[in-house]
Design an enzyme around this catalytic site. Structure first.
Site, PDB file in Angstrom:
ATOM      1  N   ASN A 227      89.829  15.043 -28.423  1.00  0.00           N
ATOM      2  CA  ASN A 227      90.426  15.537 -29.593  1.00  0.00           C
ATOM      3  C   ASN A 227      92.043  15.742 -28.895  1.00  0.00           C
ATOM      4  O   ASN A 227      92.866  15.366 -29.752  1.00  0.00           O
ATOM      5  CB  ASN A 227      90.291  16.908 -29.776  1.00  0.00           C
ATOM      6  CG  ASN A 227      89.140  17.058 -30.774  1.00  0.00           C
ATOM      7  OD1 ASN A 227      88.425  16.148 -31.034  1.00  0.00           O
ATOM      8  ND2 ASN A 227      88.695  18.201 -31.299  1.00  0.00           N
ATOM      9  N   LEU A 269      96.498   5.245 -35.850  1.00  0.00           N
ATOM     10  CA  LEU A 269      97.803   4.920 -35.852  1.00  0.00           C
ATOM     11  C   LEU A 269      98.288   5.099 -37.154  1.00  0.00           C
ATOM     12  O   LEU A 269      98.856   4.230 -37.569  1.00  0.00           O
ATOM     13  CB  LEU A 269      98.223   3.730 -35.006  1.00  0.00           C
ATOM     14  CG  LEU A 269      97.750   3.443 -33.770  1.00  0.00           C
ATOM     15  CD1 LEU A 269      97.970   1.999 -33.120  1.00  0.00           C
ATOM     16  CD2 LEU A 269      98.575   4.640 -32.701  1.00  0.00           C
ATOM     17  N   CYS A 279      90.554  21.749 -35.817  1.00  0.00           N
ATOM     18  CA  CYS A 279      90.140  21.414 -34.295  1.00  0.00           C
ATOM     19  C   CYS A 279      91.348  21.132 -33.335  1.00  0.00           C
ATOM     20  O   CYS A 279      91.700  21.465 -32.487  1.00  0.00           O
ATOM     21  CB  CYS A 279      89.050  20.088 -34.511  1.00  0.00           C
ATOM     22  SG  CYS A 279      87.372  20.723 -35.245  1.00  0.00           S
ATOM     23  N   LYS A 282      94.000  23.733 -32.225  1.00  0.00           N
ATOM     24  CA  LYS A 282      93.305  24.808 -31.227  1.00  0.00           C
ATOM     25  C   LYS A 282      92.744  23.929 -30.007  1.00  0.00           C
ATOM     26  O   LYS A 282      92.484  24.604 -28.906  1.00  0.00           O
ATOM     27  CB  LYS A 282      92.119  25.616 -32.138  1.00  0.00           C
ATOM     28  CG  LYS A 282      90.721  24.795 -31.950  1.00  0.00           C
ATOM     29  CD  LYS A 282      89.853  26.044 -32.328  1.00  0.00           C
ATOM     30  CE  LYS A 282      88.368  25.497 -32.675  1.00  0.00           C
ATOM     31  NZ  LYS A 282      87.717  24.699 -31.544  1.00  0.00           N
TER      32      LYS A 282
HETATM   33  P1  NAD Z   1      83.125  27.210 -39.274  1.00  0.00           P
HETATM   34  O1  NAD Z   1      83.943  28.509 -39.290  1.00  0.00           O
HETATM   35  O2  NAD Z   1      83.152  26.164 -40.611  1.00  0.00           O
HETATM   36  O3  NAD Z   1      81.670  27.736 -39.310  1.00  0.00           O
HETATM   37  C1  NAD Z   1      81.164  28.792 -38.422  1.00  0.00           C
HETATM   38  C2  NAD Z   1      80.196  29.455 -38.975  1.00  0.00           C
HETATM   39  O4  NAD Z   1      79.645  30.322 -37.806  1.00  0.00           O
HETATM   40  C3  NAD Z   1      80.511  30.361 -39.992  1.00  0.00           C
HETATM   41  O5  NAD Z   1      79.690  29.799 -41.124  1.00  0.00           O
HETATM   42  C4  NAD Z   1      80.487  31.756 -39.456  1.00  0.00           C
HETATM   43  O6  NAD Z   1      79.987  32.764 -40.626  1.00  0.00           O
HETATM   44  C5  NAD Z   1      79.435  31.816 -38.565  1.00  0.00           C
HETATM   45  N1  NAD Z   1      79.295  32.642 -37.638  1.00  0.00           N
HETATM   46  C6  NAD Z   1      80.249  33.448 -36.883  1.00  0.00           C
HETATM   47  N2  NAD Z   1      79.844  34.224 -36.102  1.00  0.00           N
HETATM   48  C7  NAD Z   1      78.534  33.936 -36.111  1.00  0.00           C
HETATM   49  C8  NAD Z   1      77.405  34.670 -35.717  1.00  0.00           C
HETATM   50  N3  NAD Z   1      77.635  35.800 -34.672  1.00  0.00           N
HETATM   51  N4  NAD Z   1      76.232  34.593 -35.878  1.00  0.00           N
HETATM   52  C9  NAD Z   1      75.833  33.463 -36.636  1.00  0.00           C
HETATM   53  N5  NAD Z   1      76.866  32.993 -37.412  1.00  0.00           N
HETATM   54  C10 NAD Z   1      78.059  33.271 -37.043  1.00  0.00           C
HETATM   55  O7  NAD Z   1      83.115  26.346 -37.981  1.00  0.00           O
HETATM   56  P2  NAD Z   1      83.172  24.893 -37.836  1.00  0.00           P
HETATM   57  O8  NAD Z   1      84.243  24.046 -38.308  1.00  0.00           O
HETATM   58  O9  NAD Z   1      81.865  24.624 -38.224  1.00  0.00           O
HETATM   59  O10 NAD Z   1      83.198  24.729 -36.128  1.00  0.00           O
HETATM   60  C11 NAD Z   1      82.348  25.365 -35.293  1.00  0.00           C
HETATM   61  C12 NAD Z   1      82.579  25.025 -33.955  1.00  0.00           C
HETATM   62  O11 NAD Z   1      82.519  23.366 -33.905  1.00  0.00           O
HETATM   63  C13 NAD Z   1      83.890  25.161 -33.331  1.00  0.00           C
HETATM   64  O12 NAD Z   1      83.913  25.384 -31.986  1.00  0.00           O
HETATM   65  C14 NAD Z   1      84.713  23.871 -33.730  1.00  0.00           C
HETATM   66  O13 NAD Z   1      85.780  23.661 -32.784  1.00  0.00           O
HETATM   67  C15 NAD Z   1      83.578  22.918 -33.404  1.00  0.00           C
HETATM   68  N6  NAD Z   1      83.910  21.605 -34.186  1.00  0.00           N
HETATM   69  C16 NAD Z   1      84.379  21.497 -35.160  1.00  0.00           C
HETATM   70  C17 NAD Z   1      84.307  20.401 -36.016  1.00  0.00           C
HETATM   71  C18 NAD Z   1      84.818  20.349 -37.456  1.00  0.00           C
HETATM   72  O14 NAD Z   1      85.508  19.371 -38.004  1.00  0.00           O
HETATM   73  N7  NAD Z   1      85.020  21.394 -38.024  1.00  0.00           N
HETATM   74  C19 NAD Z   1      84.241  19.024 -35.491  1.00  0.00           C
HETATM   75  C20 NAD Z   1      83.712  19.122 -34.171  1.00  0.00           C
HETATM   76  C21 NAD Z   1      83.401  20.461 -33.517  1.00  0.00           C
END
Ligand code: NAD
Length: 469
Positions: A227, A269, A279, A282
């Site tokens: 990333n 690019l 993402c 952060k």
């Molecule tokens: P998001 O905010 O869309 O989803 C997270 C979910 O977790 C939410 O629905 C929330 O309600 C739930 N949650 C929070 N605390 C919880 C708990 N204690 N128990 C159960 N559920 C709980 O986040 P996301 O975009 O899916 O990202 C999740 C992780 O994946 C992050 O670390 C992010 O950096 C990583 N990631 C995201 C992407 C992306 O494109 N969004 C891609 C790769 C990796």
């Protein structure tokens, strides 16, 4: 196999639906009761191509939803964690939700479990997970921990998951590696792609997917490093675009030349108003914090961030350069999501730009194909912003049109109709959605990123107004 996914957001929900699609039984757990209720009804809480199809195919059969961690993990040998890891004040990834989920898992385990982290986390997290599970009473032989970073992109999340460039499994023992290979087997042997009702593969899909087996720490670093590198590519080309503007060069030609070098490649690019989303911003900060904690000052990453922030300011300068004063001007804005293809507005450069324009006294009329509901919640009702149902309505009687996200729908707009809607035929394109030639012929004053300003072709403008008469 029976798998559980904790967290039903962009990553968790897509992973669960895709794991059901490749033959597993998946249960998606979330502490947001409203989200789980919507999913049980079959309403996807996010805009993602093919997700509705997968929900339709598997919901209530091999794809289940619950708010109960206990119920979710009771029968699942493998538990994926896909909860948020937001930045803390100091920039480090806040992994406290990952820790609390592990504590909860430890208290509810009723047999061997493989705990797999899909959230993006700093190197060393897997070691902490092992410690947390043991401190909460789980004996070492009753669990394994592994890292399986997710590389999906919002907007193409389902096909990215089903046809990934690579599957990275960070496993510190053979048993975890074997279990995870079994999970991904249909993608690793190409049998999913060859199946009758498979979601269609993108043209450039790599089938079968490449497996990369590493230690957990390496897998965690691969994700943060990837990333950070992608963010760097965007900032690099944005910096080059700024030099293009100063020298009257055309960034599209420059990208063609640079990107043709196979060592560099064309992907990412793409100049614009900078990266955003949940993402890159952060993960860049978190990677810098990881380096700092190890005694290395990764200053390059600070510069990547600085260029990115500068890009929004330069765009605002471009708007002023095109319109002179901004107070009281009506601006049509196309695109509010942090990029095209998603409804996600987290860290969206478009939202930041709109907020700055509102502060300068502009009236904004905005349209986005998917992000409007989320965007509306970002602005106070007293703000001078209205939302419309179509791009053409947004353009009606506006002093200029701003393109802030690269939706295909915008590229396909009827430019003549758009021009007729506007008070002045001025388009300021922060995503280089249109070609200069196309805009010149359509009769626009066209400002974009890293390309010379384009003035309308007077002849074609006259011809089209003659035809209209
Ligand atoms: P998001 O905010 O869309 O989803 C997270 C979910 O977790 C939410 O629905 C929330 O309600 C739930 N949650 C929070 N605390 C919880 C708990 N204690 N128990 C159960 N559920 C709980 O986040 P996301 O975009 O899916 O990202 C999740 C992780 O994946 C992050 O670390 C992010 O950096 C990583 N990631 C995201 C992407 C992306 O494109 N969004 C891609 C790769 C990796």
């Amino acid at each position: 196999m029976q798998v559980a996914i904790v967290g039903s957001g962009y990553v968790g929900l897509v992973a669960a639906a895709c794991l059901a699609e490749i033959g597993h039984t998946a249960v998606c757990i979330d502490n947001d009761a409203a989200k789980i209720a919507a999913l049980e009804r079959g309403d996807p809480p996010i805009h993602e191509e093919f997700l509705p199809v997968l929900l339709e195919r598997h919901r209530g059969k091999t794809l289940h939803f619950t708010t109960s961690l206990e119920e979710g993990i009771r029968k699942s040998a493998i538990i994926f964690i896909a909860v948020p890891t937001p930045p803390s004040e100091s920039g480090d990834a806040d992994v406290s939700v990952v820790e609390s989920v592990c504590q909860d898992i430890a208290r509810r385990m009723n047999g061997f479990r493989l705990v797999v982290v899909k959230s993006t986390v700093p190197a060393g997290t897997n070691n902490w997970i092992r410690r947390v599970l043991q401190r909460n009473g789980v004996q070492a032989h009753c669990f394994d921990a592994a890292s399986n970073p997710e590389f999906l992109r919002e907007g193409t999340a389902v096909t990215d998951f089903l046809y990934p460039d690579r599957i990275v499994l960070g496993c510190d023992c053979g048993r975890a590696a074997e279990m995870l290979k079994q999970v991904y087997q249909p993608l690793l042997d190409g049998s999913y792609a060859a199946s009758k009702n498979a979601i269609p593969a993108p043209d450039d899909a790599l089938v079968p997917a490449r497996l990369i087996l590493t230690s957990s720490a390496s897998a965690e670093l691969i994700k943060q490093g990837s990333n950070a590198f992608l963010a760097m590519k965007i900032s690099f080309i944005n910096a080059v675009a700024n030099i293009c503007e100063a020298t009257d060069a055309d960034i599209e030609e420059v990208v063609d030349g640079i990107g043709s070098d196979q060592r560099i490649g064309r992907k990412f690019l793409k100049p614009g108003i900078g990266y955003g989303g949940s993402c890159f911003p952060k993960d860049l900060l978190a990677f810098r914090a990881v380096a700092r904690d190890q005694g290395y000052d990764f200053r390059l990453l600070e510069e990547v961030k600085r260029i990115n922030e500068e890009q929004r300011r330069l765009f605002l300068r471009k708007v002023r350069g095109a319109l002179w004063t901004l107070k009281g001007k009506r601006l049509a804005v196309l695109g509010l999501a942090y990029k095209g293809g998603t409804d996600d507005i987290r860290e969206s450069p478009a939202i930041g730009i709109v907020q700055a324009l509102l502060r300068e006294g502009c009236e904004i009329v905005a349209y986005d194909p998917a992000a409007m509901k989320r965007a509306k919640a970002e602005f106070q009702p007293c703000c001078s912003i209205r939302f419309t149902e179509t791009a053409y309505e947004a353009a009606a009687d506006a002093d200029a049109l701003l393109v802030l996200a690269e939706w295909e729908e915008f590229a396909a707009l009827d430019l003549e109709r758009l021009r007729e809607q506007l008070k002045h035929p001025i388009v300021i394109d922060g995503r280089n959605v249109y070609s200069r030639e196309q805009m010149r012929k359509a009769g626009f004053c066209y400002f974009s990123v890293g390309r010379p300003e384009t003035q309308p072709d007077v002849r074609s403008a006259i011809q089209s107004s003659d035809a209209a008469a």
